[in-house]
Scaffold this motif. Structure first.
Motif, PDB file in Angstrom:
ATOM      1  N   ALA A  46      -9.303   0.392  -3.106  1.00  9.51           N
ATOM      2  CA  ALA A  46     -10.488  -0.422  -2.840  1.00  9.51           C
ATOM      3  C   ALA A  46     -10.185  -1.912  -2.908  1.00  9.51           C
ATOM      4  O   ALA A  46     -10.622  -2.687  -2.059  1.00  9.51           O
ATOM      5  CB  ALA A  46     -11.610  -0.064  -3.808  1.00  9.51           C
ATOM      6  N   ALA A  47      -9.420  -2.330  -3.901  1.00  9.54           N
ATOM      7  CA  ALA A  47      -9.102  -3.755  -4.041  1.00  9.54           C
ATOM      8  C   ALA A  47      -8.258  -4.237  -2.865  1.00  9.54           C
ATOM      9  O   ALA A  47      -8.498  -5.318  -2.318  1.00  9.54           O
ATOM     10  CB  ALA A  47      -8.389  -4.019  -5.363  1.00  9.54           C
ATOM     11  N   ALA A  48      -7.276  -3.433  -2.468  1.00  4.39           N
ATOM     12  CA  ALA A  48      -6.429  -3.805  -1.331  1.00  4.39           C
ATOM     13  C   ALA A  48      -7.256  -3.866  -0.053  1.00  4.39           C
ATOM     14  O   ALA A  48      -7.058  -4.759   0.778  1.00  4.39           O
ATOM     15  CB  ALA A  48      -5.273  -2.821  -1.179  1.00  4.39           C
ATOM     16  N   ALA A  49      -8.180  -2.934   0.114  1.00  4.56           N
ATOM     17  CA  ALA A  49      -9.034  -2.924   1.302  1.00  4.56           C
ATOM     18  C   ALA A  49      -9.914  -4.169   1.330  1.00  4.56           C
ATOM     19  O   ALA A  49     -10.054  -4.815   2.371  1.00  4.56           O
ATOM     20  CB  ALA A  49      -9.881  -1.662   1.341  1.00  4.56           C
ATOM     21  N   ASP A  50     -10.506  -4.512   0.205  1.00 11.79           N
ATOM     22  CA  ASP A  50     -11.338  -5.718   0.141  1.00 11.79           C
ATOM     23  C   ASP A  50     -10.507  -6.965   0.452  1.00 11.79           C
ATOM     24  O   ASP A  50     -10.958  -7.853   1.185  1.00 11.79           O
ATOM     25  CB  ASP A  50     -11.998  -5.851  -1.231  1.00 11.79           C
ATOM     26  CG  ASP A  50     -13.081  -4.810  -1.464  1.00 11.79           C
ATOM     27  OD1 ASP A  50     -13.584  -4.220  -0.470  1.00 11.79           O
ATOM     28  OD2 ASP A  50     -13.412  -4.575  -2.642  1.00 11.79           O
ATOM     29  N   ASP A  51      -9.292  -7.024  -0.090  1.00 13.08           N
ATOM     30  CA  ASP A  51      -8.402  -8.160   0.189  1.00 13.08           C
ATOM     31  C   ASP A  51      -8.049  -8.216   1.670  1.00 13.08           C
ATOM     32  O   ASP A  51      -8.053  -9.291   2.278  1.00 13.08           O
ATOM     33  CB  ASP A  51      -7.118  -8.076  -0.632  1.00 13.08           C
ATOM     34  CG  ASP A  51      -7.334  -8.355  -2.112  1.00 13.08           C
ATOM     35  OD1 ASP A  51      -8.424  -8.854  -2.480  1.00 13.08           O
ATOM     36  OD2 ASP A  51      -6.410  -8.065  -2.900  1.00 13.08           O
ATOM     37  N   ALA A  52      -7.739  -7.059   2.264  1.00 12.96           N
ATOM     38  CA  ALA A  52      -7.382  -7.007   3.685  1.00 12.96           C
ATOM     39  C   ALA A  52      -8.551  -7.450   4.551  1.00 12.96           C
ATOM     40  O   ALA A  52      -8.380  -8.225   5.495  1.00 12.96           O
ATOM     41  CB  ALA A  52      -6.928  -5.600   4.062  1.00 12.96           C
ATOM     42  N   LEU A  53      -9.730  -6.962   4.233  1.00 12.56           N
ATOM     43  CA  LEU A  53     -10.912  -7.347   5.003  1.00 12.56           C
ATOM     44  C   LEU A  53     -11.175  -8.845   4.888  1.00 12.56           C
ATOM     45  O   LEU A  53     -11.484  -9.511   5.889  1.00 12.56           O
ATOM     46  CB  LEU A  53     -12.136  -6.553   4.547  1.00 12.56           C
ATOM     47  CG  LEU A  53     -12.107  -5.066   4.906  1.00 12.56           C
ATOM     48  CD1 LEU A  53     -13.213  -4.322   4.184  1.00 12.56           C
ATOM     49  CD2 LEU A  53     -12.211  -4.878   6.401  1.00 12.56           C
ATOM     50  N   SER A  54     -11.049  -9.390   3.698  1.00 18.06           N
ATOM     51  CA  SER A  54     -11.250 -10.825   3.505  1.00 18.06           C
ATOM     52  C   SER A  54     -10.227 -11.637   4.286  1.00 18.06           C
ATOM     53  O   SER A  54     -10.564 -12.657   4.896  1.00 18.06           O
ATOM     54  CB  SER A  54     -11.163 -11.196   2.024  1.00 18.06           C
ATOM     55  OG  SER A  54     -12.229 -10.618   1.320  1.00 18.06           O
ATOM     56  N   LEU A  55      -8.983 -11.193   4.274  1.00 15.32           N
ATOM     57  CA  LEU A  55      -7.934 -11.889   4.999  1.00 15.32           C
ATOM     58  C   LEU A  55      -8.196 -11.857   6.504  1.00 15.32           C
ATOM     59  O   LEU A  55      -8.109 -12.886   7.181  1.00 15.32           O
ATOM     60  CB  LEU A  55      -6.569 -11.276   4.687  1.00 15.32           C
ATOM     61  CG  LEU A  55      -5.386 -11.854   5.463  1.00 15.32           C
ATOM     62  CD1 LEU A  55      -5.202 -13.337   5.150  1.00 15.32           C
ATOM     63  CD2 LEU A  55      -4.115 -11.078   5.146  1.00 15.32           C
ATOM     64  N   ILE A  56      -8.528 -10.687   7.030  1.00 15.21           N
ATOM     65  CA  ILE A  56      -8.779 -10.595   8.475  1.00 15.21           C
ATOM     66  C   ILE A  56     -10.029 -11.388   8.853  1.00 15.21           C
ATOM     67  O   ILE A  56     -10.056 -12.052   9.888  1.00 15.21           O
ATOM     68  CB  ILE A  56      -8.872  -9.126   8.934  1.00 15.21           C
ATOM     69  CG1 ILE A  56      -7.553  -8.416   8.653  1.00 15.21           C
ATOM     70  CG2 ILE A  56      -9.194  -9.059  10.425  1.00 15.21           C
ATOM     71  CD1 ILE A  56      -7.593  -6.916   8.848  1.00 15.21           C
ATOM     72  N   ASP A  57     -11.042 -11.346   8.018  1.00 19.11           N
ATOM     73  CA  ASP A  57     -12.226 -12.168   8.275  1.00 19.11           C
ATOM     74  C   ASP A  57     -11.837 -13.649   8.355  1.00 19.11           C
ATOM     75  O   ASP A  57     -12.302 -14.376   9.232  1.00 19.11           O
ATOM     76  CB  ASP A  57     -13.280 -11.978   7.176  1.00 19.11           C
ATOM     77  CG  ASP A  57     -13.995 -10.636   7.251  1.00 19.11           C
ATOM     78  OD1 ASP A  57     -13.959  -9.977   8.316  1.00 19.11           O
ATOM     79  OD2 ASP A  57     -14.587 -10.246   6.226  1.00 19.11           O
TER      80      ASP A  57
END
Length: 147
Positions: A46-57
């Motif tokens: 979950a943390a990695a997914a949130d980080d990935a989404l924030s980065l792509i955003d």
């Protein structure tokens, strides 16, 4: 103007950066808006997914992709392979590495080939484990070459 000789600056040329950015931004809006993918399930963290989404955003914000492309084209520049991944490398018994398939050769920041390789070398879990050693090896090789 950037002097580039016979090779283009960066595999994704500077002349195309605005169009590529527009495509990326629009595509990300579609993917994000339609929730085609469950990134939490895809990354299993979950943390990695949130980080990935924030980065792509952040990367999909207007002007960011074009600015990063321009920054990667700034000096110091070196010869880039442009498609530096395991499938385009051969290693002999002595450990000597030869790269082939140079159709995307260009001039740019060596970090481009490094980042491309790291992104494609392994699945995310293995990449997280391997990345510190890959980074150490890359920086050591740069230092040994006087870069």
């Amino acid at each position: 103007p950037l002097a580039r000789g016979p090779l283009p600056i960066m595999p994704i040329t500077l002349e195309l950066k605005a169009g590529i950015e527009a495509f990326f931004v629009d595509s990300w809006k579609t993917v994000r808006g339609n929730a085609h993918y469950d990134f939490h399930d895809l990354l299993r963290d979950a943390a990695a997914a949130d980080d990935a989404l924030s980065l792509i955003d952040a990367l999909a914000a207007p002007g960011v992709y074009a600015a990063l492309t321009a920054e990667l084209a700034e000096p110091p520049r070196t010869l880039l392979h442009g498609d530096y991944r395991p499938e385009n490398l051969a290693v002999d018994a002595a450990g000597t590495v030869a790269a082939y398939d140079w159709q995307f050769a260009a001039v740019g920041n060596g970090a481009y080939d490094y980042a491309y390789f790291v992104a494609l070398v392994a699945d995310p879990d293995d990449r997280r484990r391997l990345e510190p050693e890959l980074k150490r090896s890359y920086l050591a090789a740069r230092a040994a070459a006087g870069a």
